[in-house]
Every structure is written in structure tokens, then in C-alpha cells.
Write a protein that holds these residues in place. Structure first.
Motif, PDB file in Angstrom:
ATOM      1  N   THR A  35      -3.485  18.781  -1.339  1.00 30.92           N
ATOM      2  CA  THR A  35      -4.197  17.879  -2.238  1.00 30.92           C
ATOM      3  C   THR A  35      -3.413  17.826  -3.542  1.00 30.92           C
ATOM      4  OG1 THR A  35      -5.526  19.609  -3.256  1.00 30.92           O
ATOM      5  CG2 THR A  35      -6.394  18.615  -1.238  1.00 30.92           C
ATOM      6  N   ASN A  36      -3.862  17.007  -4.466  1.00 30.36           N
ATOM      7  CA  ASN A  36      -3.191  16.976  -5.761  1.00 30.36           C
ATOM      8  C   ASN A  36      -3.859  17.906  -6.769  1.00 30.36           C
ATOM      9  OD1 ASN A  36      -5.422  15.357  -5.916  1.00 30.36           O
ATOM     10  ND2 ASN A  36      -4.348  13.533  -6.617  1.00 30.36           N
ATOM     11  N   ALA A  37      -4.626  18.897  -6.280  1.00 34.44           N
ATOM     12  CA  ALA A  37      -5.226  19.906  -7.161  1.00 34.44           C
ATOM     13  C   ALA A  37      -4.129  20.788  -7.755  1.00 34.44           C
ATOM     14  CB  ALA A  37      -6.219  20.764  -6.376  1.00 34.44           C
ATOM     15  N   ILE A  38      -4.336  21.256  -8.955  1.00 32.48           N
ATOM     16  CA  ILE A  38      -3.323  22.031  -9.675  1.00 32.48           C
ATOM     17  C   ILE A  38      -2.906  23.290  -8.910  1.00 32.48           C
ATOM     18  CG2 ILE A  38      -4.963  23.345 -11.086  1.00 32.48           C
ATOM     19  CD1 ILE A  38      -2.151  22.060 -12.950  1.00 32.48           C
ATOM     20  N   CYS A  39      -3.811  23.859  -8.139  1.00 33.22           N
ATOM     21  CA  CYS A  39      -3.493  25.106  -7.429  1.00 33.22           C
ATOM     22  C   CYS A  39      -2.928  24.867  -6.030  1.00 33.22           C
ATOM     23  CB  CYS A  39      -4.729  25.988  -7.357  1.00 33.22           C
ATOM     24  SG  CYS A  39      -6.080  25.200  -6.462  1.00 33.22           S
ATOM     25  N   ASP A  40      -2.829  23.621  -5.611  1.00 29.15           N
ATOM     26  CA  ASP A  40      -2.383  23.319  -4.248  1.00 29.15           C
ATOM     27  C   ASP A  40      -0.971  22.730  -4.280  1.00 29.15           C
ATOM     28  OD1 ASP A  40      -2.281  22.969  -1.542  1.00 29.15           O
ATOM     29  OD2 ASP A  40      -3.655  21.281  -1.484  1.00 29.15           O
ATOM     30  N   PHE A  41       0.010  23.608  -4.319  1.00 32.85           N
ATOM     31  CA  PHE A  41       1.404  23.191  -4.348  1.00 32.85           C
ATOM     32  C   PHE A  41       2.228  24.225  -3.599  1.00 32.85           C
ATOM     33  CE2 PHE A  41       0.901  26.056  -7.832  1.00 32.85           C
ATOM     34  CZ  PHE A  41       2.096  26.737  -7.943  1.00 32.85           C
ATOM     35  N   ILE A  42       3.463  23.885  -3.296  1.00 31.06           N
ATOM     36  CA  ILE A  42       4.386  24.817  -2.657  1.00 31.06           C
ATOM     37  C   ILE A  42       5.319  25.317  -3.752  1.00 31.06           C
ATOM     38  CG2 ILE A  42       6.170  25.107  -0.892  1.00 31.06           C
ATOM     39  CD1 ILE A  42       4.760  22.710   0.563  1.00 31.06           C
ATOM     40  N   PRO A  43       5.242  26.600  -4.102  1.00 29.95           N
ATOM     41  CA  PRO A  43       6.009  27.104  -5.247  1.00 29.95           C
ATOM     42  C   PRO A  43       7.517  27.156  -4.976  1.00 29.95           C
ATOM     43  CG  PRO A  43       4.929  28.912  -4.118  1.00 29.95           C
ATOM     44  CD  PRO A  43       4.458  27.647  -3.462  1.00 29.95           C
ATOM     45  N   TRP A  44       8.269  27.397  -6.040  1.00 30.13           N
ATOM     46  CA  TRP A  44       9.728  27.513  -5.929  1.00 30.13           C
ATOM     47  C   TRP A  44      10.081  28.546  -4.869  1.00 30.13           C
ATOM     48  CZ3 TRP A  44      12.846  24.071  -8.011  1.00 30.13           C
ATOM     49  CH2 TRP A  44      12.387  23.308  -9.086  1.00 30.13           C
ATOM     50  N   HIS A  45      10.965  28.157  -3.960  1.00 28.05           N
ATOM     51  CA  HIS A  45      11.394  29.047  -2.884  1.00 28.05           C
ATOM     52  C   HIS A  45      12.686  28.505  -2.275  1.00 28.05           C
ATOM     53  CE1 HIS A  45       9.572  25.830  -0.565  1.00 28.05           C
ATOM     54  NE2 HIS A  45      10.170  26.311   0.524  1.00 28.05           N
ATOM     55  N   TRP A  46      13.328  29.324  -1.459  1.00 28.77           N
ATOM     56  CA  TRP A  46      14.503  28.903  -0.690  1.00 28.77           C
ATOM     57  C   TRP A  46      14.539  29.736   0.585  1.00 28.77           C
ATOM     58  CZ3 TRP A  46      18.343  32.509   0.355  1.00 28.77           C
ATOM     59  CH2 TRP A  46      18.315  33.673  -0.412  1.00 28.77           C
ATOM     60  N   HIS A  47      15.286  29.259   1.562  1.00 27.58           N
ATOM     61  CA  HIS A  47      15.431  29.988   2.827  1.00 27.58           C
ATOM     62  C   HIS A  47      16.759  29.620   3.467  1.00 27.58           C
ATOM     63  CE1 HIS A  47      13.772  26.158   4.198  1.00 27.58           C
ATOM     64  NE2 HIS A  47      12.674  26.435   3.517  1.00 27.58           N
ATOM     65  N   GLU A  48      17.181  30.428   4.420  1.00 31.95           N
ATOM     66  CA  GLU A  48      18.463  30.224   5.094  1.00 31.95           C
ATOM     67  C   GLU A  48      18.435  29.054   6.070  1.00 31.95           C
ATOM     68  OE1 GLU A  48      19.255  33.982   6.939  1.00 31.95           O
ATOM     69  OE2 GLU A  48      19.701  34.950   5.036  1.00 31.95           O
ATOM     70  N   GLU A  49      17.263  28.697   6.541  1.00 33.87           N
ATOM     71  CA  GLU A  49      17.148  27.616   7.514  1.00 33.87           C
ATOM     72  C   GLU A  49      17.255  26.259   6.830  1.00 33.87           C
ATOM     73  OE1 GLU A  49      14.872  31.178   8.768  1.00 33.87           O
ATOM     74  OE2 GLU A  49      14.794  29.937   6.982  1.00 33.87           O
ATOM     75  N   VAL A  50      17.738  25.255   7.566  1.00 35.13           N
ATOM     76  CA  VAL A  50      17.626  23.875   7.099  1.00 35.13           C
ATOM     77  C   VAL A  50      16.199  23.434   7.406  1.00 35.13           C
ATOM     78  CG1 VAL A  50      20.068  23.332   7.412  1.00 35.13           C
ATOM     79  CG2 VAL A  50      18.454  22.842   9.257  1.00 35.13           C
ATOM     80  N   GLU A  51      15.726  22.445   6.666  1.00 35.07           N
ATOM     81  CA  GLU A  51      14.352  21.999   6.869  1.00 35.07           C
ATOM     82  C   GLU A  51      14.304  20.479   6.917  1.00 35.07           C
ATOM     83  OE1 GLU A  51       9.892  22.994   5.173  1.00 35.07           O
ATOM     84  OE2 GLU A  51      11.632  23.574   3.975  1.00 35.07           O
ATOM     85  N   PHE A  52      13.549  19.979   7.882  1.00 36.68           N
ATOM     86  CA  PHE A  52      13.288  18.553   7.999  1.00 36.68           C
ATOM     87  C   PHE A  52      11.796  18.358   7.762  1.00 36.68           C
ATOM     88  CE2 PHE A  52      17.056  19.281  10.535  1.00 36.68           C
ATOM     89  CZ  PHE A  52      17.868  18.214  10.190  1.00 36.68           C
ATOM     90  N   ILE A  53      11.439  17.481   6.831  1.00 34.84           N
ATOM     91  CA  ILE A  53      10.032  17.242   6.512  1.00 34.84           C
ATOM     92  C   ILE A  53       9.728  15.763   6.710  1.00 34.84           C
ATOM     93  CG2 ILE A  53       8.285  17.246   4.674  1.00 34.84           C
ATOM     94  CD1 ILE A  53       9.527  19.783   3.603  1.00 34.84           C
ATOM     95  N   TYR A  54       8.584  15.509   7.312  1.00 34.41           N
ATOM     96  CA  TYR A  54       8.098  14.150   7.542  1.00 34.41           C
ATOM     97  C   TYR A  54       6.706  14.041   6.916  1.00 34.41           C
ATOM     98  CZ  TYR A  54       6.448   9.978   9.951  1.00 34.41           C
ATOM     99  OH  TYR A  54       5.950   8.736  10.230  1.00 34.41           O
ATOM    100  N   VAL A  55       6.496  13.031   6.084  1.00 30.76           N
ATOM    101  CA  VAL A  55       5.202  12.809   5.444  1.00 30.76           C
ATOM    102  C   VAL A  55       4.373  11.903   6.347  1.00 30.76           C
ATOM    103  CG1 VAL A  55       4.015  11.971   3.377  1.00 30.76           C
ATOM    104  CG2 VAL A  55       6.277  13.039   3.164  1.00 30.76           C
ATOM    105  N   ARG A  56       3.338  12.483   6.953  1.00 31.46           N
ATOM    106  CA  ARG A  56       2.487  11.714   7.873  1.00 31.46           C
ATOM    107  C   ARG A  56       1.426  10.908   7.141  1.00 31.46           C
ATOM    108  NH1 ARG A  56       0.828  16.115  12.147  1.00 31.46           N
ATOM    109  NH2 ARG A  56      -1.008  14.780  12.253  1.00 31.46           N
TER     110      ARG A  56
END
Length: 134
Positions: A35-56
Motif C-alpha cells: 500500500t502507500n502507507a508510510i510503514c509499507d515499503f521495501i527498505p534499502w537492501h541488496w543481494h547477489e541474485e539478479v531480480e526481475f519484477i513485474y507490476v501486476r
């Protein structure tokens, strides 16, 4: 591969500690609703894997250290390996993300496919995010 719910566990350097897949099958798929609530976000992070994201559904904002992007329903993007990023929603959204380890894509260590085709992309620090066009 079924989509799972994904938590975000990070160390003090913001590296994501969640294993994605297994040694035998080093990839994972996730579905998440935000949601667009202030507490509902994905914080700063990184990982070794590549990532593919699709917005449904909805729209989301992706940030790296130097740039911000907006993605809407039906759009997707690629996040390169080891890229520090965060995400939040501009409007409530449903996203699918797929994380793939280098060994899943390139086969055995130092294969010709890895060294000739994958490494030039994955080691390119100028290629952080790539919008996927449909």
C-alpha cells in the motif's frame, strides 16, 4: 515454481540474508502486495541474485543511490546483482519478483556462458536497472 510471500532480513550492511531457492535450484519467485502507507515499503537492501519484477496492479517507485524510477501496471524491470535499492508504492500495488542466482543462469562455475555472456552484464556497474518493454 510457486510464488511465495517474501520477508526481508538484512545484515548491518543492508545485504539481504533471505536465501532465494536452494543450492540445487538457486532461484525463487515471490508475490507481494503493498500500500502507500508510510510503514509499507521495501527498505534499502541488496543481494547477489539478479531480480526481475513485474507490476501486476498499481504503481511503484524504485530508488537506487543515484536515481528513481516509476513503474505502473503491466511494466517490468531488471535489477542487476549487488545493486542497493529500495521500493515503495505510489498507489497500492501487487508485484511479482523473481530472483535468480548467477549459477542458475550460467551453469557451472566459470562456464563459457558465464564468462562470455553473463559476467559482462552482471559486473557492469553502469547497468543497475533496466526497464523491460513489452
Amino acid at each position: 515454481m510457486a510464488l511465495q510471500k517474501c520477508g526481508l532480513n538484512r545484515n548491518n550492511k543492508n545485504k539481504e540474508l533471505q536465501p532465494h531457492g536452494s543450492l540445487e535450484f538457486p532461484c525463487a519467485g515471490y508475490e507481494s502486495t503493498h500500500t502507500n502507507a508510510i510503514c509499507d515499503f521495501i527498505p534499502w537492501h541488496w543481494h547477489e541474485e539478479v531480480e526481475f519484477i513485474y507490476v501486476r496492479e498499481g504503481s511503484m517507485r524504485l530508488q537506487t543511490a543515484g536515481k528513481a524510477w516509476s513503474f505502473r501496471k503491466g511494466e517490468g524491470f531488471f535489477i542487476n546483482t549487488n545493486v542497493l535499492c529500495s521500493m515503495d508504492c505510489e498507489a497500492p500495488c501487487l508485484v511479482d519478483s523473481h530472483l535468480l542466482h548467477k549459477t542458475f543462469l550460467g551453469g557451472h562455475f566459470k562456464s563459457i556462458f558465464e564468462t562470455k555472456y553473463l559476467d559482462p552484464v552482471l559486473k557492469n556497474r553502469n547497468l543497475e536497472i533496466l526497464k523491460l518493454l513489452g
